[in-house]
Design an enzyme around this catalytic site. Structure first.
Site, PDB file in Angstrom:
ATOM      1  CE  LYS A 159      60.900  -2.667  -8.967  1.00 58.22           C
ATOM      2  NZ  LYS A 159      60.963  -1.847  -7.748  1.00 58.22           N
ATOM      3  N   GLY A 210      64.612  -0.025 -13.810  1.00 61.50           N
ATOM      4  CA  GLY A 210      64.928   0.230 -15.213  1.00 61.50           C
ATOM      5  C   GLY A 210      66.123  -0.575 -15.691  1.00 61.50           C
ATOM      6  N   GLY A 211      67.130  -0.684 -14.853  1.00 65.40           N
ATOM      7  CA  GLY A 211      68.315  -1.476 -15.218  1.00 65.40           C
ATOM      8  C   GLY A 211      67.943  -2.941 -15.412  1.00 65.40           C
ATOM      9  CB  SER A 212      65.706  -5.197 -13.503  1.00 64.88           C
ATOM     10  OG  SER A 212      66.434  -5.058 -12.307  1.00 64.88           O
ATOM     11  CG  ASP A 264      63.846  -5.786  -8.790  1.00 63.83           C
ATOM     12  OD1 ASP A 264      63.365  -6.580  -7.949  1.00 63.83           O
ATOM     13  OD2 ASP A 264      64.116  -4.592  -8.536  1.00 63.83           O
ATOM     14  CB  ALA A 295      69.294   5.034  -9.028  1.00 63.79           C
ATOM     15  N   GLY A 296      65.647   4.820  -9.790  1.00 64.07           N
ATOM     16  CA  GLY A 296      64.380   5.454  -9.430  1.00 64.07           C
ATOM     17  C   GLY A 296      63.435   4.553  -8.671  1.00 64.07           C
ATOM     18  N   GLY A 297      63.871   3.323  -8.365  1.00 66.06           N
ATOM     19  CA  GLY A 297      62.979   2.373  -7.685  1.00 66.06           C
ATOM     20  C   GLY A 297      61.995   1.725  -8.645  1.00 66.06           C
ATOM     21  CG  MET A 298      59.914   3.269 -11.260  1.00 71.27           C
ATOM     22  SD  MET A 298      59.061   4.253 -12.492  1.00 71.27           S
ATOM     23  CE  MET A 298      58.087   3.008 -13.339  1.00 71.27           C
TER      24      MET A 298
END
Ligand code: ATP
Length: 315
Positions: free
Chosen positions: A21, A113-115, A148, A108-111
């Site tokens: 996102k 990804g882990g979520s 998220d 940890a890119g603010g997107m």
């Protein structure tokens, strides 16, 4: 379940795709009693996605491949592993699963990804184990894994309140094209919030999404949307990530309508007027050599969904 059904399961891995996102709006407020900051955000799911396959196995394990795989640990701290464990514990499932994750969303890119991995694992295991949980129950479990994660399940464009997990679908028209400039080095979300706290000693109690954002979303006009993008975590991200100025600078002089940091950064998302312009912008930013990866994506994208096969074409 009879043995023949278990064998049928075993022959059929489940393939799921879950979106990363960007935040079109991210307003930060005071800390709520649970320790989380009150947020007013607008999420948009984009076509940069994580693929999660679930195959019956002994115990629970995760194996990550793809562009950013070297930056995650395939152990029980992995959010995909945590999602499978939570679902198994909740539903009393004693069977195991091997989760294969293809990681296209930066770490940890603010997107989130882990979520996306957590949402993908939740849906894939739910389908593999046939838990019978309702969609609402799955979203509730998702919320327990991170703020998220519910959005990665539902996708589209949505307003997020509370710590981000209280979702309301937004009325949004059309498809937008974004150029993403991504980095190997991440920004820790807690550190970004800590920096924001230091710079904002008197935060708003109830942050809100401005009305003109909803009007711009309904219009579907990228020029209108470009005027209302806002992210309170841009400043902390600039503080914490020394190369970010240069990345933002690389978009000046291109056709980008607006450039913003995604979430807590350091991914930069630039809104393009259309798809051909997005390809041109991406070319210029790649040539500037300031980002580790540059991609053109579209949004809104669907939430976590079942793929017919692992070879299904990109949408
Ligand atoms: P957000 O935008 O939701 O703050 P983010 O994109 O900045 O998230 P993520 O990549 O989602 O960050 O994950 C942040 C941290 O979570 C990572 O630094 C890593 O330590 C941990 N983590 C656990 N599982 C995963 C996973 N499957 N993928 C990425 N990070 C994971």
């Amino acid at each position: 379940m009879v043995d023949s059904e278990i064998r049928e399961d075993a022959a059929e891995p489940v393939h799921v795709r879950a979106p990363g996102k960007i935040n079109l709006v991210l307003r930060v407020g005071a800390t709520a009693p649970g320790g989380y900051h009150r947020l007013a955000t607008v999420f948009q799911a984009v076509s940069l996605t994580e693929d999660v396959s679930a195959t019956p196995a002994e115990g629970i394990s995760v194996h990550t491949t793809g562009r950013w795989a070297h930056l995650v640990q395939d152990d029980e701290t992995n959010l995909a592993h945590q999602a499978a464990t939570l679902l198994a514990d909740t539903c009393g499932i004693t069977r195991g699963v091997q989760l294969d994750v293809v990681k296209n969303v930066p770490v940890a890119g603010g997107m989130a990804g882990g979520s996306a991995d957590a949402a993908g694992a939740l849906l894939a295991c739910d389908l593999l184990w046939r838990t019978g949980l309702s969609r609402e129950e799955l979203v509730e479990l998702a919320a327990g894994l991170g703020a998220d994660v519910p959005f990665a399940l539902t996708g589209g464009t949505a307003l997020g309140a509370g710590s981000g997990g209280e979702l309301t679908p937004a009325l949004a028209r059309g498809m937008h094209y974004w150029v993403l400039a991504m980095s190997e080095q991440g920004v820790s979300t807690p550190e970004a919030f800590a920096a924001w706290d230091r710079n904002n000693p008197d935060p708003p109690e109830h942050p809100a999404v401005p009305d003109d954002v909803m009007t711009a979303l309904i219009s579907g006009d990228p020029y209108a949307l470009a005027k209302v993008l806002v992210n309170d975590l841009s400043e902390p991200a600039l503080e914490l990530f020394s190369g970010l100025d240069a990345v933002l600078e690389a978009f000046t002089g291109t056709a980008a309508l607006a450039t913003m940091v995604s979430g807590s950064g350091p991914t930069v998302a630039a809104l393009a007027p259309d798809h051909p312009a997005a390809l041109d912008i991406a070319e210029s930013v790649r040539a500037a050599g300031v980002a580790d990866e540059v991609a053109v994506v579209s949004g809104p994208a669907p939430g976590a969904r079942l793929l017919e096969s692992v070879h299904e074409e990109e949408v």
